[in-house]
Design an enzyme around this catalytic site. Structure first.
Site, PDB file in Angstrom:
ATOM      1  CG  HIS A 200      -0.288   0.183   2.421  1.00 13.72           C
ATOM      2  ND1 HIS A 200       0.254  -0.843   3.233  1.00 13.72           N
ATOM      3  CD2 HIS A 200       0.118   1.442   3.374  1.00 13.72           C
ATOM      4  CE1 HIS A 200       0.573  -0.364   4.321  1.00 13.72           C
ATOM      5  NE2 HIS A 200       0.778   1.030   4.291  1.00 13.72           N
TER       6      HIS A 200
HETATM    7  C1  UD1 Z   1      -2.407   5.383   5.419  1.00  9.59           C
HETATM    8  C2  UD1 Z   1      -0.762   6.004   6.314  1.00  9.59           C
HETATM    9  C3  UD1 Z   1       0.253   4.979   6.344  1.00  9.59           C
HETATM   10  C4  UD1 Z   1      -0.328   3.377   6.747  1.00  9.59           C
HETATM   11  C5  UD1 Z   1      -1.801   3.418   6.209  1.00  9.59           C
HETATM   12  C6  UD1 Z   1      -2.192   2.126   6.810  1.00  9.59           C
HETATM   13  C7  UD1 Z   1      -0.535   8.380   6.117  1.00  9.59           C
HETATM   14  C8  UD1 Z   1       0.234   9.530   5.624  1.00  9.59           C
HETATM   15  N1  UD1 Z   1      -0.408   7.114   5.771  1.00  9.59           N
HETATM   16  O1  UD1 Z   1      -1.874   5.237   4.110  1.00  9.59           O
HETATM   17  O2  UD1 Z   1       1.169   5.219   7.172  1.00  9.59           O
HETATM   18  O3  UD1 Z   1       0.600   2.554   6.453  1.00  9.59           O
HETATM   19  O4  UD1 Z   1      -2.667   4.247   6.144  1.00  9.59           O
HETATM   20  O5  UD1 Z   1      -3.079   1.318   5.918  1.00  9.59           O
HETATM   21  O6  UD1 Z   1      -1.542   8.569   7.120  1.00  9.59           O
HETATM   22  N2  UD1 Z   1      -9.045   4.455   0.758  1.00  9.59           N
HETATM   23  C9  UD1 Z   1     -10.089   3.972   0.432  1.00  9.59           C
HETATM   24  N3  UD1 Z   1     -10.915   3.449   1.899  1.00  9.59           N
HETATM   25  C10 UD1 Z   1     -10.226   3.517   3.272  1.00  9.59           C
HETATM   26  C11 UD1 Z   1      -9.055   3.883   3.048  1.00  9.59           C
HETATM   27  C12 UD1 Z   1      -8.421   4.460   2.085  1.00  9.59           C
HETATM   28  O7  UD1 Z   1     -10.552   4.069  -0.475  1.00  9.59           O
HETATM   29  O8  UD1 Z   1     -11.064   2.944   3.951  1.00  9.59           O
HETATM   30  C13 UD1 Z   1      -8.004   4.910  -0.378  1.00  9.59           C
HETATM   31  C14 UD1 Z   1      -8.436   6.306  -0.819  1.00  9.59           C
HETATM   32  O9  UD1 Z   1      -8.574   6.562  -2.085  1.00  9.59           O
HETATM   33  C15 UD1 Z   1      -7.538   7.164  -0.071  1.00  9.59           C
HETATM   34  C16 UD1 Z   1      -6.360   6.229  -0.339  1.00  9.59           C
HETATM   35  O10 UD1 Z   1      -6.614   5.080  -0.067  1.00  9.59           O
HETATM   36  O11 UD1 Z   1      -7.233   8.424  -0.569  1.00  9.59           O
HETATM   37  C17 UD1 Z   1      -5.162   6.417   0.357  1.00  9.59           C
HETATM   38  O12 UD1 Z   1      -5.602   6.558   1.889  1.00  9.59           O
HETATM   39  P1  UD1 Z   1      -4.582   7.429   2.863  1.00  9.59           P
HETATM   40  O13 UD1 Z   1      -5.216   7.115   4.226  1.00  9.59           O
HETATM   41  O14 UD1 Z   1      -4.549   8.657   2.717  1.00  9.59           O
HETATM   42  O15 UD1 Z   1      -3.338   6.486   3.126  1.00  9.59           O
HETATM   43  P2  UD1 Z   1      -2.803   5.467   3.125  1.00  9.59           P
HETATM   44  O16 UD1 Z   1      -2.041   4.770   1.967  1.00  9.59           O
HETATM   45  O17 UD1 Z   1      -4.112   4.435   3.605  1.00  9.59           O
HETATM   46  N1  UDP Z   2      -3.726  -6.055   8.641  1.00  8.31           N
HETATM   47  C1  UDP Z   2      -5.085  -6.464   8.878  1.00  8.31           C
HETATM   48  N2  UDP Z   2      -5.772  -7.037   7.710  1.00  8.31           N
HETATM   49  C2  UDP Z   2      -5.009  -7.123   6.485  1.00  8.31           C
HETATM   50  C3  UDP Z   2      -3.668  -6.373   6.484  1.00  8.31           C
HETATM   51  C4  UDP Z   2      -3.121  -6.069   7.445  1.00  8.31           C
HETATM   52  O1  UDP Z   2      -5.652  -6.610   9.896  1.00  8.31           O
HETATM   53  O2  UDP Z   2      -5.681  -7.334   5.396  1.00  8.31           O
HETATM   54  C5  UDP Z   2      -3.015  -5.452  10.161  1.00  8.31           C
HETATM   55  C6  UDP Z   2      -1.817  -6.272  10.256  1.00  8.31           C
HETATM   56  O3  UDP Z   2      -1.970  -7.450  10.921  1.00  8.31           O
HETATM   57  C7  UDP Z   2      -1.260  -5.035  10.951  1.00  8.31           C
HETATM   58  C8  UDP Z   2      -1.578  -3.802  10.363  1.00  8.31           C
HETATM   59  O4  UDP Z   2      -2.834  -4.269   9.819  1.00  8.31           O
HETATM   60  O5  UDP Z   2      -1.333  -4.967  12.379  1.00  8.31           O
HETATM   61  C9  UDP Z   2      -0.776  -3.061   9.376  1.00  8.31           C
HETATM   62  O6  UDP Z   2      -1.454  -1.930   8.926  1.00  8.31           O
HETATM   63  P1  UDP Z   2      -0.939  -1.536   7.477  1.00  8.31           P
HETATM   64  O7  UDP Z   2      -0.253  -2.367   6.783  1.00  8.31           O
HETATM   65  O8  UDP Z   2      -2.299  -0.999   6.790  1.00  8.31           O
HETATM   66  O9  UDP Z   2      -0.078   0.047   7.898  1.00  8.31           O
HETATM   67  P2  UDP Z   2       1.583  -0.196   8.389  1.00  8.31           P
HETATM   68  O10 UDP Z   2       1.764  -0.760   9.573  1.00  8.31           O
HETATM   69  O11 UDP Z   2       2.506  -0.175   7.163  1.00  8.31           O
HETATM   70  O12 UDP Z   2       1.376   1.471   8.732  1.00  8.31           O
END
Ligand code: UD1
Ligand code: UDP
Length: 357
Positions: A200
């Protein structure tokens, strides 16, 4: 009141581990950053967490717009609920917004997972974490290395070695993980060995070269692949015209993101994990599943011991080479604490709140 600010999946998971140890006057605020059922509500439903007192429902696309709206929303809530201390987790934009708001309102600030660094300032999450650390009163450091980083940067707050909340939660559910695979996964792959993939990061989703290389490597691999897909990655694959190609590959099983326990069960039974997630690198280590990290730096260098985590540039050849390598020795126990991070953090917060700044 003590306010805990959450907004994204890793925030919810850390909060689930800490919540049982927080005092009765804790108030949970969800910024709305993650909003799909599988990215948000599923964790509250399945991890026995109280639902947030407030959900700000902020869904801005750009980081600045997200932060701006979060600051406005959080300020109102923190004032309205007479908050004295704010907890933020990790490195998300929701955490930065919570931290800045606490600072502007002169509230006490606690940063959980402080001091963690991969020393690449082009990554938004690294910048978020550094900024939060430097305005926190309490830096709750999960590892010795994080403590060293906090000391080296002379952060003004008190750094405390706490252990890791993900490890606490892992130990709590460990008995349930060995049970059979979630039926969804068993139906897809039967008894065959499989790799688990999560992607992601902006560096992989928004960089077409990396995205294409990862897809090409996955298509080349012979193993079954279980791929719970983050919405951001789904969108990126669709935009690049790659989604259908991946979906049509018979050995790649694209599924919705999983709930925590189902995900951990899928992880512990997998042969390998390929990921760019921070949390998943640690969890692979806890589960003793060899990890390949698809970006060339890691916030958790501890996991690289004896090649339990191979941190690589995500090009096709590096991925295919990494898959052929296995860990070269044992893990080092105790790097992430003893499963008592929640207790240690709660005691430190209690002490902070009973003293004047
Ligand atoms: C965010 C965090 C990252 C974390 C990740 C966990 C920041 C800067 N980054 O990144 O540290 O590792 O979450 O997963 O805060 N979207 C959906 N539905 C959702 C969530 C997101 O459609 O429920 C899509 C949207 O298009 C959104 C994009 O994902 O614009 C990115 O979501 P965003 O929360 O901005 O950043 P992540 O890449 O999820
Ligand atoms: N995770 C989850 N379901 C999934 C993928 C990840 O519950 O399908 C959990 C995973 O066990 C971990 C957390 O999400 O605890 C990590 O989150 P993510 O990878 O979104 O963010 P990051 O740790 O990179 O910030």
């Amino acid at each position: 009141m003590l306010a805990a600010i959450v907004g994204a999946r890793p925030n919810f998971i850390k909060h689930a581990a800490l919540a049982p140890y927080l005092p009765d006057d804790t108030f949970l605020v969800h910024t709305g950053q993650h909003y799909d059922y599988e990215m948000s509500r599923i964790f509250f439903d399945q991890l026995e967490m109280p639902t947030p007192g407030v959900n700000l429902g902020i869904r801005e696309k750009t980081h600045s717009a997200q932060l701006g709206k979060m600051l406005l929303g959080l300020e109102k809530v923190l004032v309205q609920y007479d908050v004295d201390t704010v907890i933020v987790y990790g490195d998300t934009n929701s955490s930065l917004a919570g931290a800045l708001c606490a600072n502007k309102l002169a509230l006490k600030l606690v940063h959980i997972e402080a001091g963690v660094r991969h020393f690449n300032r082009s990554v938004p999450e690294e910048v978020n974490r550094v900024l939060i650390d430097h305005i926190s009163n309490l830096l709750m450091c999960p590892t010795e290395l994080a403590m060293e980083n906090a000391r080296r940067e002379s952060c003004f707050g008190e750094a405390v070695l706490t252990g890791d909340l993900h490890y606490d939660l892992f130990l709590k559910v460990a008995d349930r993980l060995k049970q059979q695979l979630p039926s969804l996964i068993a139906d897809l792959i039967g008894n065959e060995p499989y790799f688990l993939v999560t992607i992601h990061r902006a560096s992989n989703t928004d960089d077409l070269r990396n995205l294409e290389a990862i897809v090409k490597a996955l298509l080349t691999l012979k193993q079954q692949i279980v791929f719970p897909i983050h919405p951001r990655t789904k969108r990126a694959l669709e935009l690049a015209g790659l989604y259908e190609i991946v979906e049509n590959a018979t050995h790649i099983h694209l599924i919705d993101p999983l709930g925590y326990v189902d995900f951990m069960r899928t992880l512990i039974h997998s042969e390998r994990v390929l990921t760019d997630s921070g949390g998943v690198q640690k969890e692979a280590y806890f589960c003793k599943v060899p990890c390949i990290t698809l970006r060339n730096y890691s916030p958790w260098p501890e996991t690289q011991i004896n090649q339990w985590n191979q941190v690589i540039v995500p090009d096709v050849q590096s991925i295919l080479t990494a898959v052929e390598k296995y860990p070269q020795g044992e893990q080092v126990p105790g790097l992430f604490g003893k499963g008592t991070a929640g207790v240690t953090i709660s005691a430190a917060i209690h002490q902070l709140r009973s003293t004047s700044r």
